[in-house]
Structure formats: structure tokens, C-alpha cells
Design a protein around this motif. Structure first.
Motif, mmCIF file in Angstrom:
data_model
loop_
_atom_site.group_PDB
_atom_site.id
_atom_site.type_symbol
_atom_site.label_atom_id
_atom_site.label_comp_id
_atom_site.label_asym_id
_atom_site.label_seq_id
_atom_site.Cartn_x
_atom_site.Cartn_y
_atom_site.Cartn_z
ATOM 1 N N ALA A 139 18.579 -4.139 -17.326
ATOM 2 C CA ALA A 139 19.490 -3.887 -18.526
ATOM 3 C C ALA A 139 18.902 -2.458 -19.063
ATOM 4 C CB ALA A 139 19.887 -4.894 -19.163
ATOM 5 N N ASN A 140 17.654 -2.540 -19.397
ATOM 6 C CA ASN A 140 17.169 -1.433 -20.218
ATOM 7 C C ASN A 140 17.164 -0.219 -19.317
ATOM 8 O OD1 ASN A 140 16.185 -2.061 -22.930
ATOM 9 N ND2 ASN A 140 15.535 -3.791 -21.821
ATOM 10 N N LEU A 141 17.078 -0.227 -17.956
ATOM 11 C CA LEU A 141 17.115 0.641 -16.984
ATOM 12 C C LEU A 141 18.473 1.404 -16.759
ATOM 13 C CD1 LEU A 141 14.472 -0.334 -14.292
ATOM 14 C CD2 LEU A 141 14.155 1.256 -16.003
ATOM 15 N N GLY A 142 19.407 0.563 -17.226
ATOM 16 C CA GLY A 142 20.855 1.151 -17.278
ATOM 17 C C GLY A 142 21.436 0.658 -16.060
ATOM 18 N N LEU A 143 20.885 -0.372 -15.225
ATOM 19 C CA LEU A 143 21.622 -0.880 -14.010
ATOM 20 C C LEU A 143 22.822 -1.634 -14.333
ATOM 21 C CD1 LEU A 143 18.232 -1.257 -12.202
ATOM 22 C CD2 LEU A 143 19.702 0.635 -12.149
ATOM 23 N N GLN A 144 23.475 -1.738 -13.206
ATOM 24 C CA GLN A 144 24.656 -2.829 -13.417
ATOM 25 C C GLN A 144 24.457 -4.317 -13.128
ATOM 26 O OE1 GLN A 144 27.570 -1.193 -14.891
ATOM 27 N NE2 GLN A 144 26.010 0.493 -15.094
ATOM 28 N N GLU A 145 23.593 -4.419 -12.060
ATOM 29 C CA GLU A 145 23.519 -5.878 -11.832
ATOM 30 C C GLU A 145 22.131 -6.076 -11.342
ATOM 31 O OE1 GLU A 145 26.659 -6.508 -8.893
ATOM 32 O OE2 GLU A 145 25.501 -6.159 -7.198
ATOM 33 N N VAL A 146 21.858 -7.428 -11.376
ATOM 34 C CA VAL A 146 20.859 -7.980 -10.573
ATOM 35 C C VAL A 146 21.159 -8.879 -9.525
ATOM 36 C CG1 VAL A 146 18.452 -9.275 -10.953
ATOM 37 C CG2 VAL A 146 19.565 -7.967 -12.820
ATOM 38 N N GLN A 147 20.679 -8.581 -8.166
ATOM 39 C CA GLN A 147 20.963 -9.629 -7.118
ATOM 40 C C GLN A 147 19.472 -10.323 -6.730
ATOM 41 O OE1 GLN A 147 22.538 -7.719 -3.703
ATOM 42 N NE2 GLN A 147 24.111 -6.635 -4.733
ATOM 43 N N ALA A 148 19.782 -11.554 -6.746
ATOM 44 C CA ALA A 148 18.447 -12.636 -6.496
ATOM 45 C C ALA A 148 18.572 -13.165 -5.016
ATOM 46 C CB ALA A 148 18.463 -13.451 -7.524
ATOM 47 N N LYS B 186 0.766 -1.284 -0.046
ATOM 48 C CA LYS B 186 0.058 0.080 -0.023
ATOM 49 C C LYS B 186 0.894 1.059 -0.044
ATOM 50 C CE LYS B 186 -3.990 1.871 2.289
ATOM 51 N NZ LYS B 186 -4.998 1.788 3.534
ATOM 52 N N ALA B 187 1.943 1.152 0.648
ATOM 53 C CA ALA B 187 2.967 2.387 0.765
ATOM 54 C C ALA B 187 3.468 2.894 -0.507
ATOM 55 C CB ALA B 187 4.022 1.900 1.837
ATOM 56 N N ASP B 188 3.588 1.914 -1.698
ATOM 57 C CA ASP B 188 4.082 2.292 -2.823
ATOM 58 C C ASP B 188 5.678 3.023 -2.713
ATOM 59 O OD1 ASP B 188 2.345 1.570 -4.748
ATOM 60 O OD2 ASP B 188 1.152 3.064 -4.912
ATOM 61 N N LEU B 189 6.287 2.393 -2.077
ATOM 62 C CA LEU B 189 7.801 2.820 -1.516
ATOM 63 C C LEU B 189 8.506 3.181 -3.252
ATOM 64 C CD1 LEU B 189 8.745 0.470 0.921
ATOM 65 C CD2 LEU B 189 7.638 2.863 1.476
ATOM 66 N N PRO B 190 9.255 4.133 -3.065
ATOM 67 C CA PRO B 190 10.067 4.613 -4.145
ATOM 68 C C PRO B 190 11.223 3.393 -4.547
ATOM 69 C CG PRO B 190 9.931 6.193 -2.620
ATOM 70 C CD PRO B 190 9.325 5.420 -1.898
ATOM 71 N N GLY B 191 11.333 3.084 -6.020
ATOM 72 C CA GLY B 191 11.794 2.161 -6.494
ATOM 73 C C GLY B 191 11.294 0.852 -6.247
ATOM 74 N N MET B 192 10.113 0.780 -5.829
ATOM 75 C CA MET B 192 9.491 -0.729 -5.538
ATOM 76 C C MET B 192 8.676 -1.032 -6.868
ATOM 77 S SD MET B 192 8.039 -2.663 -2.396
ATOM 78 C CE MET B 192 9.498 -2.809 -1.735
ATOM 79 N N GLU B 193 8.682 -2.170 -7.509
ATOM 80 C CA GLU B 193 7.570 -2.236 -8.837
ATOM 81 C C GLU B 193 7.192 -3.911 -8.667
ATOM 82 O OE1 GLU B 193 9.932 -0.942 -11.980
ATOM 83 O OE2 GLU B 193 10.897 -3.105 -12.297
ATOM 84 N N VAL B 194 6.355 -4.206 -9.386
ATOM 85 C CA VAL B 194 5.758 -5.492 -9.409
ATOM 86 C C VAL B 194 5.736 -5.960 -10.903
ATOM 87 C CG1 VAL B 194 3.955 -7.068 -8.852
ATOM 88 C CG2 VAL B 194 4.408 -5.289 -7.187
ATOM 89 N N LEU B 195 6.336 -7.238 -10.916
ATOM 90 C CA LEU B 195 6.174 -7.966 -12.379
ATOM 91 C C LEU B 195 5.248 -8.915 -12.275
ATOM 92 C CD1 LEU B 195 8.733 -5.942 -12.786
ATOM 93 C CD2 LEU B 195 9.615 -8.011 -13.934
ATOM 94 N N LEU B 196 4.280 -9.143 -13.152
ATOM 95 C CA LEU B 196 3.214 -9.975 -13.589
ATOM 96 C C LEU B 196 3.587 -10.701 -14.662
ATOM 97 C CD1 LEU B 196 -0.035 -8.156 -12.421
ATOM 98 C CD2 LEU B 196 1.629 -9.205 -10.912
ATOM 99 N N ALA B 197 3.290 -12.304 -14.369
ATOM 100 C CA ALA B 197 3.228 -12.867 -15.627
ATOM 101 C C ALA B 197 1.797 -13.260 -15.902
ATOM 102 C CB ALA B 197 4.030 -14.305 -15.482
ATOM 103 N N VAL B 198 0.934 -12.821 -16.884
ATOM 104 C CA VAL B 198 -0.298 -12.889 -17.091
ATOM 105 C C VAL B 198 -0.767 -13.880 -18.105
ATOM 106 C CG1 VAL B 198 -2.591 -11.564 -17.165
ATOM 107 C CG2 VAL B 198 -0.445 -10.721 -16.114
ATOM 108 N N ARG C 54 20.218 2.431 -6.217
ATOM 109 C CA ARG C 54 21.480 2.874 -6.798
ATOM 110 C C ARG C 54 21.539 2.018 -8.210
ATOM 111 N NH1 ARG C 54 25.600 2.844 -1.616
ATOM 112 N NH2 ARG C 54 24.563 4.745 -0.599
ATOM 113 N N ASP C 55 22.577 1.369 -8.199
ATOM 114 C CA ASP C 55 22.868 0.712 -9.609
ATOM 115 C C ASP C 55 22.446 -0.718 -9.805
ATOM 116 O OD1 ASP C 55 24.745 -0.555 -8.133
ATOM 117 O OD2 ASP C 55 26.555 -0.019 -9.509
#
Length: 249
Positions: free
Chosen positions: A187-196, A126-138, A154-155
């Protein structure tokens, strides 16, 4: 950094406590050398799965994989696309009705329902924190087959929480679908890495995520025998590598 450590150690010494630092990125050689030089004992307690991004990840998240793995992941993506599975990116607050699906991916023992409480998760969404997003497979009938709650700082693009409908795993392959789209998005956002995250699940290894040590640093000061600290760190490191032999190299 040395000055900060000296102040911190002075406070620990005055209170008769040890200094325990956890969550240090194993790639931070300068910090680790400073800690060792200040008398800290170091050990590997966990692992973070990280994918360094390259330009090709923006269009093909499989391009740098070995040939056999690349062919398999491309086959899965092709089959998912043929089923009509699509990607949606929404704000966290829009995912409130899907909170239970997010929690479905959190391991828990039978009857253990206090891990990631639903009230906490709903408040976070509910807070919609900055930088947070949701990806859905529909799926074509507008059924959400999988969800991934991620954030950008950051990156780095962080894959934080996710869940999927087990009954829709085939033919939709929604988990693979979201991994591939998360990599491309980062990658399209220009970030440097993905942490999982910490667990080296097979799907992370399949997409080229590498194991980065998470280091623990303990300064015994006068609170206990330094040999006891060394022995504990050795046991914890051995336990972690025995639990996840696939990342012990």
C-alpha cells in the motif's frame, strides 16, 4: 484480440491440435467473452487469492476485517511486537544464506527434493532481479524467524515464496507479522493489489484475501469431440471446488 486468436487457431487447425489457454484472470470479462465468442469452452481450474488495497492498508492491514477477526489479528501483531520481532527488507542476494528456509515452505512428499531445487533458488537470489525483494521477521537475537520472497510487477505485489521456523511460531507469530507488513508495504508503494498465490490457506482468508477464479479455455477444433472437452472442464472445476470448499461460493 480477435485477430490474434484467428491466427493462433489457424496454426492449431493446420497442425491438428487443440488450443489450450490457462491462467486467465476471471475478472477479465472482455477477454472471456472474446474467447467464448470464438468457440472456446471455459472452466475454472484454479483460484488466485487477491487483496485489493485501500489507503488504510498503508497503516493498518486489519482495518477492513470483520470485528472478531480484526481483534484477533491485532492481538497477534501486538504480541509479536512485544517479543521484539522486527522487520528487515533486503536484496535477494543478501538472502543466499537463507535459501533453505525459503524452501522449507514448499510442500513436498517424503524424499521428494527436486521441487524448487536449491541450485535454482540460489541462482535466482544471486541475480537480484528487478522488482524482487525479501522481507524478514527477525527475533531479538538476530535469528530469522520467517522469510518472504516477493516481487513487484506493474501495480501488483506478489507474495511468491516463504518459509518460517516452526519452533519460533510462538511467541513470535512471524508468518502473521510478514503478512501484515507485506500488505502495508504494498500500500505504501502505491500498488493496487496483493496476490498471494493459488492455495486458500486460512491465513490468507483471515487477512481479507478474496478468491479470484483462474480460467482455462479450450478450443477443440477438430481434434476431439467438443462434448468431451466440456465434460473434462466440468470435472476439473468440480474437483477444484471440492478440494477447496471454502472458496466455492
Amino acid at each position: 484480440m480477435i485477430e490474434v486468436l484467428e491466427v493462433h487457431l489457424g496454426l492449431c487447425r493446420d497442425s491438428g491440435a487443440m488450443s489450450f489457454l490457462f491462467g486467465i484472470d476471471g475478472r477479465d470479462r472482455v477477454l472471456l467473452e472474446d474467447l467464448a465468442g470464438a468457440g472456446y469452452r471455459l472452466g475454472r481450474l484454479q483460484t488466485n487469492m487477491v487483496l485489493r488495497l485501500a489507503p488504510h492498508h498503508a497503516v493498518d492491514p486489519t482495518a477492513s476485517l470483520k470485528r472478531k477477526e480484526r481483534a484477533e489479528r491485532r492481538r497477534i501483531m501486538r504480541r509479536a511486537s512485544e517479543t521484539g520481532l522486527t522487520l528487515q527488507i533486503i536484496k535477494p542476494s543478501q538472502a543466499l544464506p537463507l535459501a533453505e528456509l525459503v524452501r522449507s515452505g514448499v510442500p513436498r512428499l517424503d524424499g521428494q527434493n527436486d521441487i524448487l531445487p536449491l541450485a535454482f533458488l540460489r541462482g535466482l537470489l544471486k541475480a537480484d532481479l528487478p522488482g524482487m525483494e525479501v522481507l524478514l521477521a527477525v527475533a531479538p537475537n538476530d535469528t530469522v524467524a520467517a522469510i518472504s520472497l516477493n516481487f513487484i510487477w506493474r501495480d501488483t505485489y506478489y507474495l511468491w515464496l516463504g518459509g518460517n521456523r516452526k519452533d519460533l511460531a510462538k511467541p513470535f507469530y512471524p508468518s502473521d507479522f510478514l503478512y501484515q507488513h507485506a500488505i502495508m508495504r504494498a500500500a505504501n508503494l502505491g500498488l493496487q493489489e496483493v496476490q498471494a498465490g493459488r492455495s486458500p490457506y486460512a491465513i490468507k482468508l483471515a487477512y481479507g484475501f478474496g478468491a479470484i477464479p483462474i480460467i482455462c479455455a479450450i478450443h477443440p477444433l477438430t481434434a476431439t469431440n467438443p462434448n468431451t472437452v466440456d465434460a473434462w472442464l466440468v470435472r476439473q472445476t468440480a474437483r477444484h471446488l471440492a478440494t477447496y470448499p471454502e472458496i466455492s461460493v
